[in-house]
Design an enzyme around this catalytic site. Structure first.
Site, mmCIF file in Angstrom:
data_model
loop_
_atom_site.group_PDB
_atom_site.id
_atom_site.type_symbol
_atom_site.label_atom_id
_atom_site.label_comp_id
_atom_site.label_asym_id
_atom_site.label_seq_id
_atom_site.Cartn_x
_atom_site.Cartn_y
_atom_site.Cartn_z
ATOM 1 N N GLU A 36 82.058 -21.386 80.830
ATOM 2 C CA GLU A 36 80.687 -21.862 81.083
ATOM 3 C C GLU A 36 80.464 -23.107 80.231
ATOM 4 O OE1 GLU A 36 77.852 -21.006 83.147
ATOM 5 O OE2 GLU A 36 77.291 -22.819 82.091
ATOM 6 N N ASP A 59 76.380 -23.704 91.405
ATOM 7 C CA ASP A 59 75.269 -24.606 91.749
ATOM 8 C C ASP A 59 75.470 -25.127 93.173
ATOM 9 O OD1 ASP A 59 73.906 -24.721 89.099
ATOM 10 O OD2 ASP A 59 75.868 -25.476 88.489
ATOM 11 N N LYS A 79 71.174 -31.246 98.061
ATOM 12 C CA LYS A 79 71.084 -32.513 98.797
ATOM 13 C C LYS A 79 72.457 -32.967 99.274
ATOM 14 C CE LYS A 79 67.082 -34.138 96.271
ATOM 15 N NZ LYS A 79 66.720 -34.745 94.996
ATOM 16 N N GLU A 113 70.928 -13.592 92.179
ATOM 17 C CA GLU A 113 70.914 -12.806 93.407
ATOM 18 C C GLU A 113 69.592 -12.052 93.548
ATOM 19 O OE1 GLU A 113 74.217 -10.212 93.764
ATOM 20 O OE2 GLU A 113 73.842 -9.856 95.880
HETATM 21 C C1 LIG Z 1 73.666 -21.435 89.418
HETATM 22 S S1 LIG Z 1 74.400 -20.950 87.930
HETATM 23 C C2 LIG Z 1 74.985 -19.287 88.248
HETATM 24 C C3 LIG Z 1 75.269 -18.519 87.007
HETATM 25 C C4 LIG Z 1 75.834 -17.088 87.178
HETATM 26 N N1 LIG Z 1 77.130 -17.101 87.828
HETATM 27 C C5 LIG Z 1 74.875 -16.193 87.915
HETATM 28 O O1 LIG Z 1 75.184 -15.796 89.041
HETATM 29 O O2 LIG Z 1 73.818 -15.878 87.343
HETATM 30 C C6 LIG Z 1 75.902 -21.900 87.906
HETATM 31 C C7 LIG Z 1 76.520 -22.005 86.514
HETATM 32 O O3 LIG Z 1 77.769 -22.681 86.596
HETATM 33 C C8 LIG Z 1 77.927 -23.483 85.444
HETATM 34 N N2 LIG Z 1 78.922 -24.524 85.787
HETATM 35 C C9 LIG Z 1 78.814 -25.486 86.735
HETATM 36 N N3 LIG Z 1 79.922 -26.239 86.797
HETATM 37 C C10 LIG Z 1 80.772 -25.735 85.828
HETATM 38 C C11 LIG Z 1 82.069 -26.108 85.391
HETATM 39 N N4 LIG Z 1 82.728 -27.125 85.950
HETATM 40 N N5 LIG Z 1 82.630 -25.398 84.402
HETATM 41 C C12 LIG Z 1 81.966 -24.359 83.818
HETATM 42 N N6 LIG Z 1 80.733 -23.955 84.199
HETATM 43 C C13 LIG Z 1 80.137 -24.645 85.185
HETATM 44 C C14 LIG Z 1 76.523 -24.004 85.176
HETATM 45 O O4 LIG Z 1 76.362 -24.407 83.828
HETATM 46 C C15 LIG Z 1 75.667 -22.780 85.536
HETATM 47 O O5 LIG Z 1 75.429 -21.969 84.396
#
Ligand SMILES: C[S@@+](CC[C@H](N)C(=O)[O-])C[C@H]1O[C@@H](n2cnc3c(N)ncnc32)[C@H](O)[C@@H]1O
Length: 238
Positions: free
Chosen positions: A93, A143, A147, A219
């Site tokens: 993360e 994420d 867009k 979720e």
């Molecule tokens: C929308 S959140 C979902 C978090 C968790 N999986 C959940 O379901 O509650 C997406 C997470 O992915 C992390 N993230 C995005 N790109 C990443 C990367 N390249 N390496 C590590 N973490 C990443 C973001 O910091 C964010 O905390």
């Protein structure tokens, strides 16, 4: 990196990632998160500059290893590690408060089969994880980058899933989940076009919600808003 250095690195064939899947947020650590980082980072933290991991050394045993990318606050990762003590878990993360929250949760759950990185998963995968060494890779609610002009930031892309395939053992499984239909369709398209995978879905699309995946905050929010959730599972076949 200056443009000269970038050109030089590219000429040398080094892998340079120009588009990142996240924007680093300067979130504040709570006292609890800061304290957990201080207490537990020495035993549970892994760093990108350690280089290639020896999993047997890191976990002190031979066991199947599950890697989770973008674990958020780590709730579901810790729950899974607790529910499967016979497996090793590694979480990656970029968001520091999330890493702190995960360690706090891991302390409360008293899990000893979990290690975490605070780093970009793309770089950790490329530089720290040996080929063929993972049993499962899971990416839950990445994420969605709603867009269209941001779609290039989506983590699930052909190049990245090929990197994931190489890190899985043959027979290993990639498990993806999203609550954003357009991203679910994008994931399915990318995975169906990617070579050397077998879709574990009976009808070649999505799988029913797997029991081992705990409900995450995202979720639950999606459910309240009446969104669907899509799970995909693909096995590395070659
Ligand atoms: C929308 S959140 C979902 C978090 C968790 N999986 C959940 O379901 O509650 C997406 C997470 O992915 C992390 N993230 C995005 N790109 C990443 C990367 N390249 N390496 C590590 N973490 C990443 C973001 O910091 C964010 O905390």
């Amino acid at each position: 990196m200056s443009s000269d250095n970038l050109e030089k690195a590219q000429a040398e064939g080094k892998y340079i990632r120009k588009v990142r899947s996240f924007v680093k947020r300067e979130g504040r650590l709570t006292k609890g998160q800061a304290a957990a980082l201080e207490r537990s980072w020495p035993t549970m933290g892994l760093t990108h500059n350690q280089g290639l991991l020896n999993l047997t050394e890191v976990f002190g045993r031979e066991a199947p290893t599950v890697l989770e990318i973008g674990f958020g606050m780590g709730r579901s990762l810790v729950a899974m590690a607790k529910a499967a003590p016979e497996k090793n878990f590694i979480g990656i993360e970029v968001h520091r408060p999330g890493v702190g929250a995960c360690l706090l949760e891991a302390e409360a759950a008293e899990v000893s089969n979990l290690r975490v990185y605070e780093h970009d998963a793309v770089e950790v995968l490329a530089d720290c994880i040996a080929d063929g060494s993972l049993a499962t890779v899971q990416v839950f609610f990445p994420d969605p980058w709603h867009k269209k002009r941001h779609h290039k930031r989506r983590l699930i892309q052909p190049e990245f899933v090929d990197l994931l395939r190489k890190k899985l053992a043959i027979g290993g499984v990639l498990h993806l989940a999203t609550d954003w239909q357009n991203y679910a369709e994008h994931m399915l398209e990318v995975m169906q076009a990617a070579p050397q995978w077998r879709n574990l879905s009976a009808d070649n699309t999505y799988v029913p919600r797997p029991e081992e995946r705990p409900l995450t905050k995202f979720e639950q929010r999606g459910e309240r808003l009446g969104h669907g959730v899509w799970d995909l599972k693909f096995e590395r076949i070659a």
